[in-house]
Motif scaffolding. Structure first.
Motif, short mmCIF file in Angstrom:
data_model
loop_
_atom_site.label_atom_id
_atom_site.label_comp_id
_atom_site.label_asym_id
_atom_site.label_seq_id
_atom_site.Cartn_x
_atom_site.Cartn_y
_atom_site.Cartn_z
N TYR A 283 40.72 43.24 36.85
CA TYR A 283 40.93 44.59 37.38
C TYR A 283 39.64 45.40 37.47
O TYR A 283 39.66 46.53 37.95
CB TYR A 283 41.94 45.35 36.51
N THR A 284 38.54 44.86 37.01
CA THR A 284 37.29 45.64 36.93
C THR A 284 36.44 45.54 38.19
O THR A 284 35.35 46.09 38.23
CB THR A 284 36.45 45.17 35.72
N VAL A 285 36.92 44.81 39.20
CA VAL A 285 36.14 44.63 40.42
C VAL A 285 36.83 45.34 41.59
O VAL A 285 38.04 45.56 41.56
CB VAL A 285 35.97 43.12 40.75
N PRO A 286 36.08 45.70 42.63
CA PRO A 286 36.65 46.53 43.70
C PRO A 286 37.59 45.80 44.66
O PRO A 286 38.48 46.42 45.23
CB PRO A 286 35.41 47.04 44.45
N THR A 287 37.39 44.50 44.87
CA THR A 287 38.21 43.78 45.85
C THR A 287 38.62 42.41 45.31
O THR A 287 38.03 41.90 44.35
CB THR A 287 37.45 43.56 47.17
N ALA A 288 39.61 41.80 45.97
CA ALA A 288 40.04 40.46 45.60
C ALA A 288 38.93 39.44 45.83
O ALA A 288 38.80 38.46 45.08
CB ALA A 288 41.29 40.07 46.40
N ARG A 289 38.15 39.66 46.89
CA ARG A 289 37.04 38.74 47.18
C ARG A 289 36.05 38.73 46.02
O ARG A 289 35.55 37.68 45.63
CB ARG A 289 36.36 39.15 48.48
N VAL A 290 35.75 39.90 45.48
CA VAL A 290 34.84 39.99 44.34
C VAL A 290 35.47 39.35 43.10
O VAL A 290 34.76 38.75 42.28
CB VAL A 290 34.45 41.46 44.08
N ALA A 291 36.79 39.46 42.97
CA ALA A 291 37.48 38.81 41.84
C ALA A 291 37.27 37.30 41.89
O ALA A 291 37.00 36.66 40.88
CB ALA A 291 38.96 39.15 41.86
#
Length: 545
Positions: A283-291
């Motif tokens: 949950y600490t990243v801005p987008t699913a791609r960054v996840a």
């Protein structure tokens, strides 16, 4: 994160601690002061619930991957896997494979849909299309139980480690150390929230990789960078010959040990995708791609670390006598620090003292980072799932929610300190195994069913969570790790009837089965519209957060 003993009072008993105590204290103090400074800085930037729970969703893929690595690689894996390889060769390395494969499950099934579907906790995902209060209560209970078991093991290890290295032998002194470590842990989370905790985990990951890389380079230099020479020397020095490099020394003794390894492997591989302190990192990243990127980075960093445990484990087997390792700690947990001392010049040498001090400080940093992540996961679940959505029924402001999270950090930290004081002299290995088993038996089935089965109901979720939790605890309670064996938690009594050391082989399928049966016998009609919305959100990220 292994199931090896975290009785760290013996882990670093090698060598005369007085020779390098000043250096160790200096490294400890430097790490604590630096990370507390970062925590205070992060705390000043924590304005709302999103900042406290998810660090404002502002971390890059590399930063989050580094933090995931710091959260995942505990002192048990750092010290335990090296020891397992040093004593059992090939079979010890199987642990590393299990931990690494576990991340493929997290990447393929959990990371992206979980990040898209929830806000701060696992309970957000489970409650999206089900009755809020019972499901959030179950999710909160499961999260706190898993975290407390894991937290207790780390707290006990931290207290014993610091007490040993500072030369404190009195019971009052050991209790004071546990309390001090607990207070530092509470400060990390209560002041810094997710931002502070994340930076602590990133620093710890860098220290751990750097320390491991240093020892690995020195070992490989010793053997002219020839892996065959290292393995050959390890096999010869182990006294087991070629069998040391082949399967069977630990898990091929009889049919029961083979089944036990399958059970442990299931818990390790499936449990990672259900560990609360790992799940909240998505949950600490801005987008699913960054996840996805963060998980890829984590796989690379963790994979590199576990590859280096080959040099640590086989290096210890090649350069140290098996008797020396076993005399220091029967589980082999002293292998890495003993190797550091030996490769630095041996006991009594300045180089040996320096390397032992560095490895000691890295182990301490590792413990602090892991306990901070665990405390944050459990306090977040209590505040967000139980306090806001169950007790206050959603009628709480963000300011109240953050205040509740900070107070729950103090409460959970206090409970960990209290239990850690009583567990400081116990073999708490079963707590780590139980945390993985509960995560795989209770959390993972409900997450997967919620995301991918449209008929799943509230009753199925409750049966899965509580059934997986109860079966895991019950089977471990009556297993050889608690009684009936020389290495058991209570070796003087025998009430074990479950033959396996890890309950995963039974409790994990049972958790999935109970979720399925509970859904089939439920009279509740599944909310198909809500499932369709969840499916679109989880796969595309539309309207996420």
């Amino acid at each position: 994160m292994s199931t090896f003993s975290l009785d760290t009072a013996t882990v670093l008993a090698a060598g005369d601690a007085s020779e390098h105590r000043v250096l160790i204290i200096s490294l400890f103090v430097a790490f604590v002061l630096a990370t507390l400074g970062i925590t205070i800085w992060a705390g000043r930037q924590t304005k709302d619930a999103t900042d406290f729970y998810a660090g404002g969703r502002s971390f890059t893929g590399f930063q989050n991957g580094l933090a995931i690595s710091g959260d995942y690689m505990s002192a048990a894996s750092f010290l335990g896997i090296a020891g397992a390889i040093a004593l059992f060769g090939y079979d010890g390395f199987l642990y590393s494979i299990g931990f690494l494969v576990a991340w493929l499950i997290a990447l393929l099934l959990v990371a992206e849909p979980l990040r898209n579907s929830g806000r701060f906790t696992m309970g957000d995902v489970l409650a999206f299309r089900m009755r809020q209060r019972p499901v959030r209560t179950a999710a909160g209970v499961s999260t706190i139980v898993v975290s407390i078991f894991y937290l207790l093991a780390q707290m006990a290890g931290a207290g014993a480690l610091v007490a040993l290295l500072l030369g404190i032998s009195s019971e009052a002194g050991k209790i004071a150390i546990v309390i001090l470590v607990g207070i530092v842990m509470i400060l990390y989370v209560a002041i810094g929230g997710m931002k502070g905790t994340t930076w602590v985990q990133m620093i710890k990951a860098v220290l751990l990789i750097a320390g491991t890389l240093l020892i690995t380079a020195l070992v490989m230099f010793k053997f002219n960078w020839n892996i065959s020479s290292l393995l050959g020397a390890a096999a010869e020095n182990s006294g087991k010959g070629a069998a040391f490099l082949e399967p069977g020394l630990k898990y091929g003794v009889d049919s029961m040990t083979k089944i036990d390894f399958i059970s442990l492997g299931l818990a390790l591989v499936l449990g990672t995708a259900g560990l609360p302190h790992i799940l909240i990192r998505f949950y600490t990243v801005p987008t699913a791609r960054v996840a996805r990127k963060s998980v890829n980075w984590a796989i690379g960093i963790i994979g590199g670390f576990y590859l280096m445990t080959i040099a640590l484990g086989f290096g210890a087997a090649a350069l140290l006598k098996q008797e020396t390792i076993i005399e220091s700690n029967a589980a082999g947990n002293t292998a890495a620090p003993l190797l550091a001392q030996e490769i630095g010049g041996g006991a009594g040498s300045a180089g040996g003292a320096i390397l032992l001090a560095i490895i000691s400080a890295v182990a301490f940093a590792t413990i602090l980072a892991v306990v901070a992540g665990l405390t944050l996961a459990s306090s977040s679940s209590f505040a967000h799932d139980l306090y806001v959505n169950v007790i206050r029924k959603g009628n709480a402001s963000e300011k109240e929610e953050v205040r509740a999270a900070r107070w729950s950090t103090v409460g959970i930290g206090g409970a960990a300190i209290f239990l850690g004081v009583f567990a400081r002299d116990l073999n708490v290995a079963f707590l780590v195994a139980l945390a993985f088993a509960v995560a795989a038996s209770a959390n993972l089935p409900t997450i997967l069913y919620s995301l991918f089965w449209k008929r799943f109901t509230t009753q199925g979720a409750l049966w899965s969570i509580y059934g997986g939790l109860a079966s895991s605890v019950l089977l471990v309670l009556f297993s050889p790790v608690v009684s009936g064996a020389p290495s058991a938690m209570f070796p003087g009594v025998d009430f074990q009837w479950f033959p396996l050391s890890n309950p995963g082989l039974i409790s994990i399928p049972l958790g999935f089965l109970l979720g399925w049966v509970g859904t089939l016998v439920s009279k509740e009609q599944p909310n198909i519209d809500k499932y369709a919305e969840l499916e679109v959100r989880s796969l595309t990220g539309t309207h996420a957060h």
